[in-house]
Design a protein around this motif. Sequence first.
Motif, PDB file in Angstrom:
ATOM      1  N   ARG A  48       6.658 -11.311 -16.266  1.00 29.22           N
ATOM      2  CA  ARG A  48       5.929 -10.278 -15.535  1.00 29.22           C
ATOM      3  C   ARG A  48       4.450 -10.732 -15.164  1.00 29.22           C
ATOM      4  O   ARG A  48       3.852 -11.372 -15.879  1.00 29.22           O
ATOM      5  CB  ARG A  48       5.573  -8.887 -16.817  1.00 29.22           C
ATOM      6  CG  ARG A  48       4.798  -7.743 -16.336  1.00 29.22           C
ATOM      7  CD  ARG A  48       4.979  -6.459 -17.046  1.00 29.22           C
ATOM      8  NE  ARG A  48       4.173  -6.704 -18.357  1.00 29.22           N
ATOM      9  CZ  ARG A  48       4.841  -6.926 -19.322  1.00 29.22           C
ATOM     10  NH1 ARG A  48       6.113  -6.892 -19.360  1.00 29.22           N
ATOM     11  NH2 ARG A  48       4.028  -7.103 -20.442  1.00 29.22           N
ATOM     12  N   LEU A  49       4.193 -10.133 -14.137  1.00 33.20           N
ATOM     13  CA  LEU A  49       2.905 -10.637 -13.478  1.00 33.20           C
ATOM     14  C   LEU A  49       2.036  -9.183 -13.164  1.00 33.20           C
ATOM     15  O   LEU A  49       2.419  -8.689 -12.261  1.00 33.20           O
ATOM     16  CB  LEU A  49       3.109 -11.471 -12.136  1.00 33.20           C
ATOM     17  CG  LEU A  49       1.799 -11.961 -11.368  1.00 33.20           C
ATOM     18  CD1 LEU A  49       0.809 -12.889 -12.490  1.00 33.20           C
ATOM     19  CD2 LEU A  49       2.220 -12.686 -10.062  1.00 33.20           C
ATOM     20  N   VAL A  50       0.968  -9.123 -13.722  1.00 37.70           N
ATOM     21  CA  VAL A  50       0.259  -7.951 -13.625  1.00 37.70           C
ATOM     22  C   VAL A  50      -0.973  -8.553 -12.918  1.00 37.70           C
ATOM     23  O   VAL A  50      -1.730  -9.163 -13.067  1.00 37.70           O
ATOM     24  CB  VAL A  50      -0.260  -7.334 -14.985  1.00 37.70           C
ATOM     25  CG1 VAL A  50      -1.022  -6.141 -14.701  1.00 37.70           C
ATOM     26  CG2 VAL A  50       0.881  -7.211 -15.776  1.00 37.70           C
ATOM     27  N   THR A  51      -1.385  -7.566 -11.597  1.00 42.19           N
ATOM     28  CA  THR A  51      -2.520  -7.925 -10.940  1.00 42.19           C
ATOM     29  C   THR A  51      -3.491  -6.568 -10.821  1.00 42.19           C
ATOM     30  O   THR A  51      -3.167  -5.579 -11.239  1.00 42.19           O
ATOM     31  CB  THR A  51      -2.098  -8.505  -9.326  1.00 42.19           C
ATOM     32  OG1 THR A  51      -1.634  -7.380  -8.770  1.00 42.19           O
ATOM     33  CG2 THR A  51      -1.110  -9.844  -9.495  1.00 42.19           C
ATOM     34  N   ARG A  52      -4.344  -6.920  -9.932  1.00 39.85           N
ATOM     35  CA  ARG A  52      -5.332  -5.594  -9.769  1.00 39.85           C
ATOM     36  C   ARG A  52      -4.415  -4.421  -9.025  1.00 39.85           C
ATOM     37  O   ARG A  52      -4.601  -3.167  -9.338  1.00 39.85           O
ATOM     38  CB  ARG A  52      -6.424  -5.704  -8.758  1.00 39.85           C
ATOM     39  CG  ARG A  52      -7.439  -6.839  -9.482  1.00 39.85           C
ATOM     40  CD  ARG A  52      -8.772  -7.237  -8.425  1.00 39.85           C
ATOM     41  NE  ARG A  52      -9.570  -8.089  -8.850  1.00 39.85           N
ATOM     42  CZ  ARG A  52     -10.560  -7.691  -9.476  1.00 39.85           C
ATOM     43  NH1 ARG A  52     -10.801  -6.467  -9.518  1.00 39.85           N
ATOM     44  NH2 ARG A  52     -11.366  -8.757  -9.977  1.00 39.85           N
ATOM     45  N   THR A  53      -3.603  -4.929  -8.103  1.00 41.91           N
ATOM     46  CA  THR A  53      -3.105  -3.949  -7.170  1.00 41.91           C
ATOM     47  C   THR A  53      -1.395  -3.468  -8.009  1.00 41.91           C
ATOM     48  O   THR A  53      -0.935  -2.357  -7.259  1.00 41.91           O
ATOM     49  CB  THR A  53      -2.815  -4.169  -5.924  1.00 41.91           C
ATOM     50  OG1 THR A  53      -2.309  -5.557  -5.727  1.00 41.91           O
ATOM     51  CG2 THR A  53      -4.326  -4.189  -5.269  1.00 41.91           C
ATOM     52  N   GLN A  54      -0.511  -4.264  -8.472  1.00 43.23           N
ATOM     53  CA  GLN A  54       0.629  -3.985  -8.534  1.00 43.23           C
ATOM     54  C   GLN A  54       1.197  -4.779 -10.104  1.00 43.23           C
ATOM     55  O   GLN A  54       0.458  -5.767 -10.388  1.00 43.23           O
ATOM     56  CB  GLN A  54       1.528  -4.589  -7.600  1.00 43.23           C
ATOM     57  CG  GLN A  54       1.431  -5.976  -7.129  1.00 43.23           C
ATOM     58  CD  GLN A  54       2.095  -6.029  -5.778  1.00 43.23           C
ATOM     59  OE1 GLN A  54       2.639  -5.486  -5.281  1.00 43.23           O
ATOM     60  NE2 GLN A  54       2.387  -7.621  -5.700  1.00 43.23           N
ATOM     61  N   THR A  55       2.302  -4.284 -10.501  1.00 46.35           N
ATOM     62  CA  THR A  55       3.004  -5.141 -11.505  1.00 46.35           C
ATOM     63  C   THR A  55       4.292  -5.554 -11.085  1.00 46.35           C
ATOM     64  O   THR A  55       5.157  -4.771 -10.591  1.00 46.35           O
ATOM     65  CB  THR A  55       3.109  -4.189 -12.779  1.00 46.35           C
ATOM     66  OG1 THR A  55       1.815  -3.982 -13.324  1.00 46.35           O
ATOM     67  CG2 THR A  55       3.895  -4.956 -13.950  1.00 46.35           C
ATOM     68  N   ILE A  56       4.397  -7.009 -11.157  1.00 42.90           N
ATOM     69  CA  ILE A  56       5.650  -7.500 -10.577  1.00 42.90           C
ATOM     70  C   ILE A  56       6.755  -8.032 -12.078  1.00 42.90           C
ATOM     71  O   ILE A  56       5.952  -8.562 -12.779  1.00 42.90           O
ATOM     72  CB  ILE A  56       5.586  -8.623  -9.853  1.00 42.90           C
ATOM     73  CG1 ILE A  56       4.639  -8.324  -8.416  1.00 42.90           C
ATOM     74  CG2 ILE A  56       6.842  -9.202  -9.353  1.00 42.90           C
ATOM     75  CD1 ILE A  56       4.159  -9.412  -7.679  1.00 42.90           C
ATOM     76  N   ARG A  73      11.413  -5.705 -10.141  1.00 40.93           N
ATOM     77  CA  ARG A  73      10.707  -4.425  -9.868  1.00 40.93           C
ATOM     78  C   ARG A  73       9.086  -4.694  -9.666  1.00 40.93           C
ATOM     79  O   ARG A  73       8.424  -5.312 -10.396  1.00 40.93           O
ATOM     80  CB  ARG A  73      10.812  -3.592 -11.366  1.00 40.93           C
ATOM     81  CG  ARG A  73      10.292  -2.102 -11.130  1.00 40.93           C
ATOM     82  CD  ARG A  73      10.634  -1.351 -12.513  1.00 40.93           C
ATOM     83  NE  ARG A  73      10.177  -0.048 -12.514  1.00 40.93           N
ATOM     84  CZ  ARG A  73      10.683   1.030 -12.164  1.00 40.93           C
ATOM     85  NH1 ARG A  73      12.024   0.971 -11.497  1.00 40.93           N
ATOM     86  NH2 ARG A  73      10.417   2.240 -11.955  1.00 40.93           N
ATOM     87  N   ILE A  74       8.715  -3.864  -8.439  1.00 37.58           N
ATOM     88  CA  ILE A  74       7.241  -4.130  -8.091  1.00 37.58           C
ATOM     89  C   ILE A  74       6.907  -2.578  -8.182  1.00 37.58           C
ATOM     90  O   ILE A  74       7.205  -2.005  -7.353  1.00 37.58           O
ATOM     91  CB  ILE A  74       7.160  -4.820  -6.729  1.00 37.58           C
ATOM     92  CG1 ILE A  74       8.044  -6.121  -6.689  1.00 37.58           C
ATOM     93  CG2 ILE A  74       5.828  -4.860  -6.228  1.00 37.58           C
ATOM     94  CD1 ILE A  74       8.085  -6.686  -5.216  1.00 37.58           C
ATOM     95  N   GLU A  75       5.746  -2.255  -8.832  1.00 43.10           N
ATOM     96  CA  GLU A  75       5.305  -0.841  -8.873  1.00 43.10           C
ATOM     97  C   GLU A  75       3.811  -1.188  -8.604  1.00 43.10           C
ATOM     98  O   GLU A  75       2.988  -2.029  -9.073  1.00 43.10           O
ATOM     99  CB  GLU A  75       5.183  -0.727 -10.460  1.00 43.10           C
ATOM    100  CG  GLU A  75       6.599  -0.700 -11.143  1.00 43.10           C
ATOM    101  CD  GLU A  75       6.778  -0.093 -12.672  1.00 43.10           C
ATOM    102  OE1 GLU A  75       6.441   1.004 -12.939  1.00 43.10           O
ATOM    103  OE2 GLU A  75       6.960  -1.032 -13.599  1.00 43.10           O
ATOM    104  N   SER A  76       3.449  -0.174  -7.927  1.00 41.73           N
ATOM    105  CA  SER A  76       2.072   0.089  -7.392  1.00 41.73           C
ATOM    106  C   SER A  76       1.433   1.525  -7.531  1.00 41.73           C
ATOM    107  O   SER A  76       2.613   2.104  -7.785  1.00 41.73           O
ATOM    108  CB  SER A  76       1.685  -0.527  -6.010  1.00 41.73           C
ATOM    109  OG  SER A  76       2.335   0.270  -5.232  1.00 41.73           O
ATOM    110  N   LYS A  77       0.381   1.743  -7.246  1.00 43.43           N
ATOM    111  CA  LYS A  77       0.015   3.032  -7.258  1.00 43.43           C
ATOM    112  C   LYS A  77       0.705   4.001  -6.245  1.00 43.43           C
ATOM    113  O   LYS A  77       0.945   5.237  -6.615  1.00 43.43           O
ATOM    114  CB  LYS A  77      -1.607   3.280  -7.166  1.00 43.43           C
ATOM    115  CG  LYS A  77      -2.335   2.698  -8.395  1.00 43.43           C
ATOM    116  CD  LYS A  77      -3.940   3.059  -8.059  1.00 43.43           C
ATOM    117  CE  LYS A  77      -4.627   2.482  -9.268  1.00 43.43           C
ATOM    118  NZ  LYS A  77      -6.267   2.677  -9.010  1.00 43.43           N
ATOM    119  N   SER A  78       1.108   3.552  -5.191  1.00 44.97           N
ATOM    120  CA  SER A  78       1.359   4.187  -4.111  1.00 44.97           C
ATOM    121  C   SER A  78       3.065   4.089  -3.849  1.00 44.97           C
ATOM    122  O   SER A  78       3.920   5.073  -3.354  1.00 44.97           O
ATOM    123  CB  SER A  78       1.005   3.508  -2.613  1.00 44.97           C
ATOM    124  OG  SER A  78       1.166   2.481  -2.622  1.00 44.97           O
ATOM    125  N   SER A  79       3.605   3.098  -4.608  1.00 42.26           N
ATOM    126  CA  SER A  79       5.194   3.053  -4.548  1.00 42.26           C
ATOM    127  C   SER A  79       5.663   2.281  -5.462  1.00 42.26           C
ATOM    128  O   SER A  79       5.153   1.584  -6.209  1.00 42.26           O
ATOM    129  CB  SER A  79       5.747   2.251  -3.184  1.00 42.26           C
ATOM    130  OG  SER A  79       4.997   0.983  -3.059  1.00 42.26           O
TER     131      SER A  79
END
Length: 317
Positions: A48-56, A73-79
């Motif tokens: 898991r890689l957590v950044t400011r804009t998304q979590t991969i 799985r790539i999760e962000s606020k918008s998608s």
Amino acid sequence: MKEVKFLSAVLIAILMMLYLDTREDNVSESDTEITIAATNAADITGLRLVTRTQTISMAIKKDADGDEYPWFRIESKSSTRAFVANDKTKKLVAKYARLQAIRSLGKDFSPQEIEKLKLHSPMRRLVIQQSSENKTFELGGRTHGARDHYIKAKDGSEVFLIAKKTIADLESPESRLMQRKVISAKLEDVSSAIITGKTKTREILRKNRLSKKDAFWASKKEPDQRNETLGNYMSKLLSVTARAYGTREKPLESESLLLRLKLLNESEDVIDEFEISKGATKRPSYLIRSKATRQMAEIRRTLGEQLEQDLSSVLNF
């Protein structure tokens, strides 16, 4: 005189920058890589890689036959996006099973230096998930030029420098790790193919299959004659690649089956196969499912339309 003063000022500025970069990197005499995390690759259950804009995140899933495969799985606020990963993921997991640093920068950093390395309040986090326990690392800023990463264990004080390539694949997994190939069989092993539409089936032959230059597709009625119609259609069919997958919450759904393709070897054993369907969406879409994709994946719409339009002429030839 003014030019001399100006050049002197520039020289002093350059020397100051070099000094700061040298202190920032805290270069050791040895460039031998250091292992900062070691485990058995088989024990890794995810990344898991957590950044400011998304979590991969990467996890291991099982298909209908119980075979394991990697899933991103790539999760962000918008998608939210997800996809089946390819064989390159094995190398990625092996890399994190033995996580290497270019060098250690030491432990004696002042609060100001830690802030300069952007490790005082890190907005990026790397987690190596294991069956026993997780290993969590905090990622700071990046070096000038080489763009390598500063990293330290979550509860540790020692700062390391890891190469940008170590994180690159995990930062951009869609472009590097998505399972795009839909067949795994080698074309030189294919002796014939069976194309099945809604109501008709046709078997065609792959002649001179061991020669890339002389190989061609032929009708069973005229096995020694190159058939351009069949050849062009099979060329398009075998060029299909996966472009996107659905997610657990929104899997891609098929509305109607368009065709099935089976590839057979000289012993007439099926060595690969896939099916193409029309997607259950308002906008025309085409989906594919194969042993490689393991689930429905979207293909290029224009290619799907061409395959649909030409299918009847191939089956009725």
